[in-house]
Design an enzyme around this catalytic site. Structure first.
Site, short mmCIF file in Angstrom:
data_model
loop_
_atom_site.label_atom_id
_atom_site.label_comp_id
_atom_site.label_asym_id
_atom_site.label_seq_id
_atom_site.Cartn_x
_atom_site.Cartn_y
_atom_site.Cartn_z
N GLY A 211 0.82 -1.21 0.00
CA GLY A 211 0.00 0.00 0.00
C GLY A 211 0.85 1.25 0.00
CG ASN A 212 -0.33 4.61 -1.62
OD1 ASN A 212 -1.06 5.46 -1.11
ND2 ASN A 212 -0.72 3.89 -2.67
CE1 TYR A 213 3.55 5.29 5.58
CE2 TYR A 213 5.09 6.10 3.94
CZ TYR A 213 4.83 5.35 5.08
OH TYR A 213 5.84 4.68 5.69
CB SER A 214 -2.84 7.99 -0.62
OG SER A 214 -4.05 8.65 -0.88
CB ALA A 277 -1.93 7.22 -4.01
#
Ligand code: C5P
Length: 399
Positions: A211-214, A277
């Site tokens: 995943g990512n920090y969005s 994102a």
């Protein structure tokens, strides 16, 4: 802030124990810039005083239709004419019946009968009263007349009897008021806008993901701002934020699911704002069972995800806006993406800049267009950034 600045919101408060929540609502609407005038039934004053509303809104609340001293009888017509929205919160079974029958024997029902403004009614009552055929018939009548009915929610009301009858949350009601203002005065009325938000999650196994920090806040701000301007909005979201009122929410997790939802929703749409994102890579195959911890570690094979924007660009009908989060050579990289993905606009932000990091309510961006234009915005709340982007989208749609 929002679309409520200098808008006239008349708040009708009736005699339910949930009346105390109308104070919170009056405060929130006032803070959002609305001119809030409160009208109350006698029964409402048993639960909360006009002074409470005067203190929160800075404006006199009106109760007695026959009070010649404050001129309430003339005031009601004046308020009814001036109103951009009439919100009846909480609405009791009795008030709902009065509205359905067109009675005008207190300040609330009288204002409702005298106004041409859109009306939102938020019921709050004992679940048995709500479910009674009499109430349900009256609610149907109101809906048929175009009244927006928000709630009640199922839950534990102040009375303690669990069931449907609990007042909708003040934040939801503020959303409903903003939605109604947009529907009557918005400059994006008639346009359908698809917005994506949040960071996708690409499964490694049933409990882990890439995943990512969005946070999704930027995309949600765009969706709400578009709704506030009257657009029909679909939000394809991989985030876990509260659902905005009046927005068609499609929840997804993986890039592949987002691709499918965006492609489907873009049919018949006029604009796409891809604030999500989207993961650029996904595990080649997700394990069917939870992977065991091993001393040796694991090597994940990642493969590219579909480029959603580039695919949508093939249908060259939509106004398309992309985002570019960059940690180096911001403008050069963003301009290259604008070209490669065939976009009308790209919103570039430097993720190393102070104050506009992931999860923040603020953002600082540069908006680039096809003609070489470059607009550098200061650090602003995400809602304000969204409004500036939509100004550009509105101009492109008008072409
Ligand atoms: O190439 P990059 O991922 O930086 O591009 C960012 C823009 O492209 C964003 O608007 C994002 O939503 C979109 N995107 C996409 N599909 C992907 C990756 C990114 O539509 N697979």
């Amino acid at each position: 802030m929002y679309n409520l600045s200098d808008r006239s919101v008349v708040l009708g408060v009736t005699g339910s124990i949930a009346a105390y929540k109308a104070a919170d609502l009056a405060s929130k609407l006032t803070q959002a810039g609305a001119l809030v005038d409160v009208v109350m039934t006698d029964a409402a004053t048993r639960f909360i005083t006009p002074l409470t509303f005067y203190s929160l809104t800075g404006r006199q609340a009106h109760v007695d239709m026959f009070d010649t001293a404050s001129g309430a009888a003339e005031v009601h017509v004046e308020l009814a004419r001036r109103a951009d929205v009439l919100a009846i919160v909480p609405a009791t079974a009795t008030t709902i019946a009065r509205l359905a029958l067109g009675l005008a024997d207190d300040m609330v029902s009288l204002t409702a009968l005298a106004t041409k403004a859109p009306i939102v009614v938020c019921p709050a009552m004992d679940s048995q009263m709500w479910e009674h055929e009499a109430t349900q018939t009256h609610v149907d009548t109101l809906k048929r007349r175009g009244v927006l009915v928000v709630g009640p929610e199922v839950g534990r009301p102040a009375s303690g009897h669990v069931g449907a009858g609990r007042l909708a949350e003040p934040d939801t009601i503020v959303g409903a008021v903003r939605y109604l203002v947009g529907k009557s005065k918005g400059d994006l009325l008639g346009w359908k806008i698809v917005v994506s938000a949040g960071g996708t999650r690409e499964p490694i196994d049933p409990v882990r993901y890439v995943g990512n920090y969005s946070s999704g806040k930027m995309g949600y701000a765009v969706a709400e701002a578009a709704r506030d301007r009257g657009a029909e909005v679909t939000l394809v979201s991989a985030a876990s934020l509260p659902a905005p009122f009046g927005v068609n929410l499609v929840l997804v997790q993986r890039a592949e699911e987002m691709r499918e939802a965006v492609a489907r929703e873009c049919e018949g749409a006029d604009g796409l704002v891809m604030a999500a994102a989207v993961a650029d890579y996904q595990p080649a195959a997700a394990a069917g069972h939870k992977m065991k911890r091993t001393k040796a570690g694991v090597t994940l094979e990642l493969v590219a995800t579909p480029d959603i924007l580039a695919e949508v660009a093939k249908a060259d009908r939509l106004v398309r806006v992309g985002f570019a989060a960059e940690s180096q050579d911001l403008v050069v990289n963003a301009r290259e993406k604008l070209r490669a993905k065939g976009l009308h606009l790209i919103v570039a932000n430097d993720i190393t800049a102070a104050g506009s990091v992931f999860g923040s309510d603020m953002n600082q961006v540069v908006v680039l267009d096809r003609d070489g234009g470059q607009e550098e915005l200061p650090l602003l709340p995400k809602y304000e950034v969204a409004r500036r982007i939509l100004d550009r989208v509105a101009a492109l749609l008008a072409k």
